[in-house]
Design a protein around this motif. Sequence first.
Motif, PDB file in Angstrom:
ATOM      1  N   SER A  30       1.163  -1.151  -0.141  1.00 33.24           N
ATOM      2  CA  SER A  30      -0.123   0.008   0.111  1.00 33.24           C
ATOM      3  C   SER A  30       0.989   1.484  -0.033  1.00 33.24           C
ATOM      4  O   SER A  30       2.015   1.298   0.383  1.00 33.24           O
ATOM      5  N   SER A  45      -1.410   8.329   5.563  1.00 29.26           N
ATOM      6  CA  SER A  45      -1.557   8.654   6.996  1.00 29.26           C
ATOM      7  C   SER A  45      -1.372   7.716   8.004  1.00 29.26           C
ATOM      8  O   SER A  45      -0.823   6.758   7.551  1.00 29.26           O
ATOM      9  N   GLN A  97      -5.614  11.004   4.978  1.00 27.10           N
ATOM     10  CA  GLN A  97      -5.008  12.005   5.233  1.00 27.10           C
ATOM     11  C   GLN A  97      -5.493  13.406   5.740  1.00 27.10           C
ATOM     12  O   GLN A  97      -4.884  13.870   6.703  1.00 27.10           O
ATOM     13  N   HIS A 154       1.298   5.227   1.353  1.00 20.55           N
ATOM     14  CA  HIS A 154       1.277   5.740   2.928  1.00 20.55           C
ATOM     15  C   HIS A 154       0.855   7.193   3.017  1.00 20.55           C
ATOM     16  O   HIS A 154       2.046   7.848   2.575  1.00 20.55           O
ATOM     17  N   PHE A 175       3.961  -1.323   3.915  1.00 20.47           N
ATOM     18  CA  PHE A 175       3.993  -0.050   3.341  1.00 20.47           C
ATOM     19  C   PHE A 175       5.301   0.324   2.753  1.00 20.47           C
ATOM     20  O   PHE A 175       6.428   0.781   3.437  1.00 20.47           O
ATOM     21  N   ALA A 178      -6.085  -0.070   4.798  1.00 20.09           N
ATOM     22  CA  ALA A 178      -5.812  -1.171   3.793  1.00 20.09           C
ATOM     23  C   ALA A 178      -6.305  -2.260   3.918  1.00 20.09           C
ATOM     24  O   ALA A 178      -6.445  -3.258   3.356  1.00 20.09           O
ATOM     25  N   THR A 217      -2.433  13.024   9.743  1.00 21.64           N
ATOM     26  CA  THR A 217      -1.123  12.574   8.811  1.00 21.64           C
ATOM     27  C   THR A 217      -0.070  13.464   9.416  1.00 21.64           C
ATOM     28  O   THR A 217      -0.206  14.247  10.443  1.00 21.64           O
ATOM     29  N   THR A 248      -4.120   1.334  -3.298  1.00 20.44           N
ATOM     30  CA  THR A 248      -3.720   2.906  -2.928  1.00 20.44           C
ATOM     31  C   THR A 248      -4.875   3.431  -2.076  1.00 20.44           C
ATOM     32  O   THR A 248      -5.965   2.845  -2.479  1.00 20.44           O
ATOM     33  N   ILE A 249      -4.631   4.207  -1.367  1.00 18.39           N
ATOM     34  CA  ILE A 249      -5.397   4.665  -0.391  1.00 18.39           C
ATOM     35  C   ILE A 249      -5.431   6.376  -0.468  1.00 18.39           C
ATOM     36  O   ILE A 249      -4.458   6.842  -0.629  1.00 18.39           O
ATOM     37  N   TRP A 250      -6.716   6.703  -0.473  1.00 19.51           N
ATOM     38  CA  TRP A 250      -6.883   8.445  -0.665  1.00 19.51           C
ATOM     39  C   TRP A 250      -7.782   8.719   0.287  1.00 19.51           C
ATOM     40  O   TRP A 250      -8.983   8.245  -0.009  1.00 19.51           O
ATOM     41  N   ASP A 271      -3.576   4.280   7.786  1.00 23.17           N
ATOM     42  CA  ASP A 271      -3.472   3.803   6.638  1.00 23.17           C
ATOM     43  C   ASP A 271      -3.594   1.936   6.674  1.00 23.17           C
ATOM     44  O   ASP A 271      -4.366   1.346   5.924  1.00 23.17           O
TER      45      ASP A 271
END
Length: 263
Positions: free
Chosen positions: A42, A46, A153, A44, A115, A53, A157, A148-150, A49
């Motif tokens: 994944s 925040s 944050q 990273h 990560f 994830a 973060t 991926t993560i969005w 995560d």
Amino acid sequence: MAEIVYPPVIKAALGLFKALNLKFRLEGTENIPSTGGAVLVSNHVSYLDFIFAGLATHPAGRLVRFMAKKEIFDNRIAGPLMRGMHHIPVDRQAGASSYKAALTALKGGEIIGVFAEATISRSFTVKEIKSGAVRMAVAADVPLVPITIWGPQRLWTKGRKKRLFQRGVPVTILVGEPMYPKRGDDYDKATEELQARMAELLERAQREYPEIPKADETWWQPAYLGGSAPTPEEAAELDAQEAAERQAAREARAAREVEESGS
């Protein structure tokens, strides 16, 4: 392996997400293998995560054992939870034992979460990654799954105050197609491909995100989309400065210990 801690932690997290009305977009979960080991890699952005994830594997009925820095396990609150969920501590000064533990888990059919950027990306782009995840997948003969993560944050973060109870934040989680690196492959090239896939997924998540930051919130948007987050170059300078400060602190602490032991 007895799962006494993990299920109630997941239930509590899902309850909190519902209470906060977090708006999830979760795509590509069919790429998570239903059985057998896998390395989940994944980005990273925040401190949360690992929670998000882990959600990527829930539709497949799987749990993730994350590799996380040893300091988290030393925390009096987080430590017992991390150990109870059978995550793997990583001591950056002696990484062989954690690598061995991860391989054992992979060969036992577990999903290991990594990560690969090592630290949170201040620029909110995918930083350069090492070949460790690729080598691990090859050694255990398991697939490599990029995600991926969005969005998280905005909650917590690096360099920003916690806003854990902010309501209605959209969270995007995209799972990419598995990679199957093999012995004899060029691991550096495979790592470059992994990074490129993650960057492509992240850019899609960012461009398709349902909200844009308000005038006083542009810090959570990457610079290439007009946000005020540091550029990758600026972020690298900040990371280097932080690493130097930590090294100086470690040296000062070691010097004090030597002085106290001799007094």
